[in-house]
Design an enzyme around this catalytic site. Structure first.
Site, PDB file in Angstrom:
ATOM      1  N   GLU A   1      -7.492   3.529  -2.056  1.00  0.00           N
ATOM      2  CA  GLU A   1      -8.184   2.775  -0.950  1.00  0.00           C
ATOM      3  C   GLU A   1      -8.732   3.599  -0.118  1.00  0.00           C
ATOM      4  OE1 GLU A   1      -5.985  -0.695   0.491  1.00  0.00           O
ATOM      5  OE2 GLU A   1      -6.741  -0.363   2.627  1.00  0.00           O
TER       6      GLU A   1
ATOM      7  N   GLU B   1     -11.361   0.174  10.408  1.00  0.00           N
ATOM      8  CA  GLU B   1     -10.514  -1.140  10.715  1.00  0.00           C
ATOM      9  C   GLU B   1     -10.532  -1.262  12.369  1.00  0.00           C
ATOM     10  OE1 GLU B   1      -7.057  -1.816   7.813  1.00  0.00           O
ATOM     11  OE2 GLU B   1      -7.097   0.159   8.041  1.00  0.00           O
TER      12      GLU B   1
END
Length: 284
Positions: free
Chosen positions: A171, A176
């Protein structure tokens, strides 16, 4: 005669040394300036057509995982409605809303959107210009997963790829942002060797007004490393010394995910907020 020979020898050695330093310096410069290795635009979405999201480029992922909630105790439904995803005035709007919504037999009190790109690629430079939603409990992300991930309901599932469970599939979190830590932006890399809440492969920095102003988030992804930047300033580099299946599953195709998750500690007076994206571009 001997003196002249010595002079000639010194000049020859000097010329060789100069050539060596120029050559190695050029190579080092090229290795460190990987942005310039990727200059051809191979895919993008500029979000120039008002209305629903372009379904030739994007898939709206809505299927709940087993158990009826998204991983980590998240409390939203992802929907395929225009109320949660639309394009207007040249911008993609992903909307997180407070509302009661029933789907797949589950009633939840927040909705949002989760997009999968129908484009996947290996290595390149990614640029995303965006601004984040506001609100304690909001968790927007722009990230990437391997097309081989075993995830029911994802666009790339059952497309003929080998099925690999997370985190072994790999990933890449381009960005974020947590509303409870306003203006701090993080990037991370999850692998079999480091993943989840205890992931060690991460870095970030505080950026002013990430919810009010657009900023450019970029990733340069080569065979050797990943470099994450905000507005051209590097805040994290992933370059493991040992590259194997546990640390570097990053030489196959990955696709984009854009989403806003809602955490259980969402502030009570939250009503709605948007992640707004100006463009997303891939260069190789």
């Amino acid at each position: 005669m001997k003196k002249r020979s010595v002079i000639y020898s010194v000049l020859i050695v000097g010329a060789l040394l100069l050539s060596y330093f120029i050559f190695t310096g050029m190579n080092a410069s090229k290795a460190n300036n990987t942005d310039t290795d990727f200059t051809t635009l191979v895919w993008s979405d500029e979000f120039n057509e008002d209305g629903p999201i372009n379904t030739e480029k994007w898939f709206l992922q809505t299927q709940l995982p087993p158990g009826g909630s998204w991983w980590g105790g998240l409390i939203q439904h992802y929907t395929n409605r225009e109320e949660n995803t639309y394009v207007k005035n040249g911008y993609l709007n992903l909307i997180a809303k407070k509302e009661t919504f029933k789907d797949q037999g589950e009633t939840k009190h927040y909705t949002a959107a989760r997009l999968n790109s129908k484009f996947a690629f290996t290595h390149g430079k990614i640029e995303v210009k965006a601004k984040m939603p506001k609100g304690i409990g909001t968790w927007p992300a722009i990230w990437m997963l391997n097309t081989n991930i075993d995830e029911d309901g994802a666009y790339w599932d059952n497309k003929g790829y080998e099925k690999v469970k997370w985190p072994a599939c790999g990933e890449i979190d381009i960005l974020e942002h947590w509303g409870k830590n306003q203006d701090y932006v993080s990037s991370a890399v999850h692998t079999a060797s480091s993943h989840g809440d205890t992931v060690a492969n991460l870095g970030g920095r505080t950026v002013e007004n990430v919810s009010d102003d657009f900023h450019t988030y970029s990733l340069v992804w080569t065979k050797e490393k990943m470099i994450f930047k905000i507005d051209g300033i590097k805040h994290y580099e992933y370059n493991p010394t040992v590259k194997n299946n546990n640390t570097w599953p990053f030489d196959t195709d990955y696709y984009f995910i854009l989403n806003i998750a809602i955490e259980p500690d969402i502030e009570p007076d939250f009503t709605k907020s948007a992640m707004v994206v100006d463009y997303i571009r891939v260069y190789q």
